[in-house]
Design a protein around this motif. Structure first.
Motif, PDB file in Angstrom:
ATOM      1  N   THR A   1      -8.047   0.819  -1.350  1.00  0.00           N
ATOM      2  CA  THR A   1      -9.197   1.183  -2.262  1.00  0.00           C
ATOM      3  C   THR A   1      -9.450   0.708  -3.327  1.00  0.00           C
ATOM      4  O   THR A   1      -8.581  -1.050  -4.322  1.00  0.00           O
ATOM      5  CB  THR A   1      -7.927   2.607  -3.363  1.00  0.00           C
ATOM      6  OG1 THR A   1      -7.795   2.410  -4.011  1.00  0.00           O
ATOM      7  CG2 THR A   1      -8.321   3.011  -2.462  1.00  0.00           C
ATOM      8  N   ALA A   2     -10.471   0.408  -3.458  1.00  0.00           N
ATOM      9  CA  ALA A   2     -11.141  -0.234  -4.409  1.00  0.00           C
ATOM     10  C   ALA A   2     -12.811   0.192  -4.658  1.00  0.00           C
ATOM     11  O   ALA A   2     -12.915   0.302  -4.818  1.00  0.00           O
ATOM     12  CB  ALA A   2     -11.980  -1.989  -3.290  1.00  0.00           C
ATOM     13  N   ASN A   3     -12.356   0.076  -6.884  1.00  0.00           N
ATOM     14  CA  ASN A   3     -13.234   1.535  -7.336  1.00  0.00           C
ATOM     15  C   ASN A   3     -13.431   0.118  -8.568  1.00  0.00           C
ATOM     16  O   ASN A   3     -12.819  -1.097  -9.091  1.00  0.00           O
ATOM     17  CB  ASN A   3     -12.629   1.961  -8.057  1.00  0.00           C
ATOM     18  CG  ASN A   3     -12.540   3.029  -7.206  1.00  0.00           C
ATOM     19  OD1 ASN A   3     -13.670   3.452  -6.203  1.00  0.00           O
ATOM     20  ND2 ASN A   3     -11.074   3.371  -6.264  1.00  0.00           N
TER      21      ASN A   3
ATOM     22  N   ARG B   1      -4.178  -0.751  -4.595  1.00  0.00           N
ATOM     23  CA  ARG B   1      -5.804  -0.211  -5.654  1.00  0.00           C
ATOM     24  C   ARG B   1      -6.007  -1.826  -6.163  1.00  0.00           C
ATOM     25  O   ARG B   1      -5.324  -2.084  -6.825  1.00  0.00           O
ATOM     26  CB  ARG B   1      -5.756   0.445  -6.972  1.00  0.00           C
ATOM     27  CG  ARG B   1      -4.644   1.985  -6.095  1.00  0.00           C
ATOM     28  CD  ARG B   1      -5.234   2.991  -7.690  1.00  0.00           C
ATOM     29  NE  ARG B   1      -4.381   3.889  -7.139  1.00  0.00           N
ATOM     30  CZ  ARG B   1      -4.409   5.104  -8.140  1.00  0.00           C
ATOM     31  NH1 ARG B   1      -5.601   5.309  -8.920  1.00  0.00           N
ATOM     32  NH2 ARG B   1      -3.777   6.150  -7.720  1.00  0.00           N
TER      33      ARG B   1
ATOM     34  N   SER C   1     -12.376   4.885  -3.160  1.00  0.00           N
ATOM     35  CA  SER C   1     -12.428   4.094  -2.844  1.00  0.00           C
ATOM     36  C   SER C   1     -14.328   4.000  -2.984  1.00  0.00           C
ATOM     37  O   SER C   1     -14.702   4.836  -2.493  1.00  0.00           O
ATOM     38  CB  SER C   1     -11.886   3.554  -1.577  1.00  0.00           C
ATOM     39  OG  SER C   1     -12.319   1.773  -1.372  1.00  0.00           O
ATOM     40  N   GLY C   2     -14.717   2.838  -3.657  1.00  0.00           N
ATOM     41  CA  GLY C   2     -15.723   2.387  -2.988  1.00  0.00           C
ATOM     42  C   GLY C   2     -16.557   3.168  -4.420  1.00  0.00           C
ATOM     43  O   GLY C   2     -17.828   3.528  -3.565  1.00  0.00           O
TER      44      GLY C   2
ATOM     45  N   ALA D   1     -14.162  -2.255  -0.431  1.00  0.00           N
ATOM     46  CA  ALA D   1     -14.566  -0.945   0.274  1.00  0.00           C
ATOM     47  C   ALA D   1     -14.125  -0.943   1.791  1.00  0.00           C
ATOM     48  O   ALA D   1     -13.512   0.699   2.692  1.00  0.00           O
ATOM     49  CB  ALA D   1     -15.152   0.486  -0.551  1.00  0.00           C
TER      50      ALA D   1
ATOM     51  N   THR E   1     -17.246  -4.670  -5.345  1.00  0.00           N
ATOM     52  CA  THR E   1     -16.471  -3.687  -4.720  1.00  0.00           C
ATOM     53  C   THR E   1     -16.721  -3.216  -3.931  1.00  0.00           C
ATOM     54  O   THR E   1     -15.272  -2.290  -3.025  1.00  0.00           O
ATOM     55  CB  THR E   1     -16.383  -2.498  -6.232  1.00  0.00           C
ATOM     56  OG1 THR E   1     -16.308  -3.783  -7.457  1.00  0.00           O
ATOM     57  CG2 THR E   1     -15.445  -1.372  -6.380  1.00  0.00           C
ATOM     58  N   TYR E   2     -18.071  -2.174  -3.717  1.00  0.00           N
ATOM     59  CA  TYR E   2     -18.663  -1.703  -2.679  1.00  0.00           C
ATOM     60  C   TYR E   2     -18.351  -1.652  -1.344  1.00  0.00           C
ATOM     61  O   TYR E   2     -17.816  -1.732  -0.170  1.00  0.00           O
ATOM     62  CB  TYR E   2     -20.363  -0.856  -2.818  1.00  0.00           C
ATOM     63  CG  TYR E   2     -19.761  -0.072  -3.947  1.00  0.00           C
ATOM     64  CD1 TYR E   2     -18.785   0.637  -5.265  1.00  0.00           C
ATOM     65  CD2 TYR E   2     -21.353   0.261  -4.585  1.00  0.00           C
ATOM     66  CE1 TYR E   2     -19.434   1.537  -5.615  1.00  0.00           C
ATOM     67  CE2 TYR E   2     -21.557   1.175  -5.430  1.00  0.00           C
ATOM     68  CZ  TYR E   2     -20.823   1.795  -6.364  1.00  0.00           C
ATOM     69  OH  TYR E   2     -20.999   2.167  -7.072  1.00  0.00           O
TER      70      TYR E   2
ATOM     71  N   SER F   1      -4.764   1.248   2.851  1.00  0.00           N
ATOM     72  CA  SER F   1      -4.492   2.068   2.110  1.00  0.00           C
ATOM     73  C   SER F   1      -4.625   1.511   0.990  1.00  0.00           C
ATOM     74  O   SER F   1      -4.405   1.675  -0.284  1.00  0.00           O
ATOM     75  CB  SER F   1      -2.762   2.454   1.921  1.00  0.00           C
ATOM     76  OG  SER F   1      -2.403   3.372   3.115  1.00  0.00           O
TER      77      SER F   1
ATOM     78  N   SER G   1       0.539  -1.221   0.507  1.00  0.00           N
ATOM     79  CA  SER G   1      -0.128   0.323   0.431  1.00  0.00           C
ATOM     80  C   SER G   1       0.536   1.060  -0.050  1.00  0.00           C
ATOM     81  O   SER G   1       1.710   1.674   0.208  1.00  0.00           O
ATOM     82  CB  SER G   1      -1.080  -0.300   1.546  1.00  0.00           C
ATOM     83  OG  SER G   1      -0.264   0.026   2.583  1.00  0.00           O
TER      84      SER G   1
END
Length: 288
Positions: free
Chosen positions: A193-195, A138, A249-250, A184, A180-181, A191, A135
């Motif tokens: 992130t998830a998108n 992503r 993120s999210g 997140a 993904t959400y 650190s 981190s």
């Protein structure tokens, strides 16, 4: 020529399903930004060709073979990635498919749900500790705006009662966004992130293995108006590399911009339930 010193220099990116189409263009684009790219695929010849294209331009590419419809293959792939890659800064869950008729995997699961949702769910979880170690990192999942037409049918996730290729696909893409959400939400103290994103209507061989009648009749007429693979890769490359997205993120991206996804994708209770069901189907601890 690929830049050896770019904004992604020193970073390692894993791109699944990167032997053609959007995945291949994404891998090439991230390598052009300086990343070391690990590509996965089922066909050794296509994988080496894709890697050769990156290397010929001066980039770094590693090849890993796996059929992600098989959970044993996903686990083997994760083991090999963890063995060979000291760090993983970005995981791009790109692999996916469309099948007009119902297929069952070696694990006894409906293929669309297994490949499009369970494979990235399992792979992400297996690589999560390495992502945390690397981190800021992503997780980027290539979904589709088909998520807006999706519905998670918990009573028939495998479409055993009745099957429709489009219904199975739409459900899997909604599952991508909900996963993904939920990821997140589970990573606020890290650190990582998830998108998720919609790459646009792209002209690739997607669905060619088992196309629907509509695909066979309509796609030839609309193909001239569809994006090329390189254009479809713009958003995944952006979400994977843009410096200003490091804390984001999210979110769901279209045309490289955060956009609202369908109302049902924000159902936290359903997302938590989907996580538990998915963990059970792939043999993971849902609380982990």
């Amino acid at each position: 020529m690929i830049r050896l010193e770019g904004p992604m220099a020193g970073r390692t990116v894993v791109v699944t399903g990167a032997t053609g189409g959007i995945g291949r263009a994404t891998a090439l684009g991230l390598a052009a930004l300086g990343a070391r790219v690990a590509i996965t695929g089922r066909d050794p010849e296509r994988a080496e060709t894709a890697a050769g294209e990156i290397r010929a331009a001066g980039g770094q590419a590693d090849v890993f073979m796996a059929d992600l419809s098989s959970q044993a293959e996903v686990r083997r792939l994760a083991d090999e990635l963890l063995r060979d890659l000291p760090r993983i800064d970005v995981l791009v869950n790109n692999v996916g498919g469309y099948w007009d008729t119902r297929h069952v995997t070696a694990d006894g699961l409906e293929r669309t749900f297994a490949v499009n949702h369970l494979a990235p769910f399992l792979l992400t979880n297996l690589l999560l500790d390495r992502l945390k170690y690397s981190s800021p990192a992503r997780v980027v999942t290539v979904a589709s705006n088909a998520q807006a037409m999706g519905r998670i049918d918990f009573d028939d996730l495998q479409h055993e009662r009745s099957y429709s290729g489009s219904r199975a696909y739409n459900q899997s893409k909604l599952a991508n966004v909900m996963f993904t959400y939920e990821l997140a939400r589970r990573l606020p103290a890290t650190s990582v992130t998830a998108n998720a994103l919609h790459p646009g209507m792209v002209s690739t061989s997607f669905g060619a293995e088992d196309p629907s009648l509509i695909q066979r009749l309509v796609v030839p007429f609309v193909r001239p108006f569809m994006k090329r693979s390189g254009q479809g890769a713009v958003t995944p490359i952006h979400v994977a590399s843009a410096p200003d997205l490091e804390p984001v993120s999210g979110r769901f991206f279209i045309e490289s911009k955060p956009t609202r996804s369908s109302a049902q994708s924000y159902d936290e209770a359903a997302a938590a339930r989907l996580w538990r069901v998915s963990a059970d189907l792939v043999g993971l601890d849902a609380a982990a």
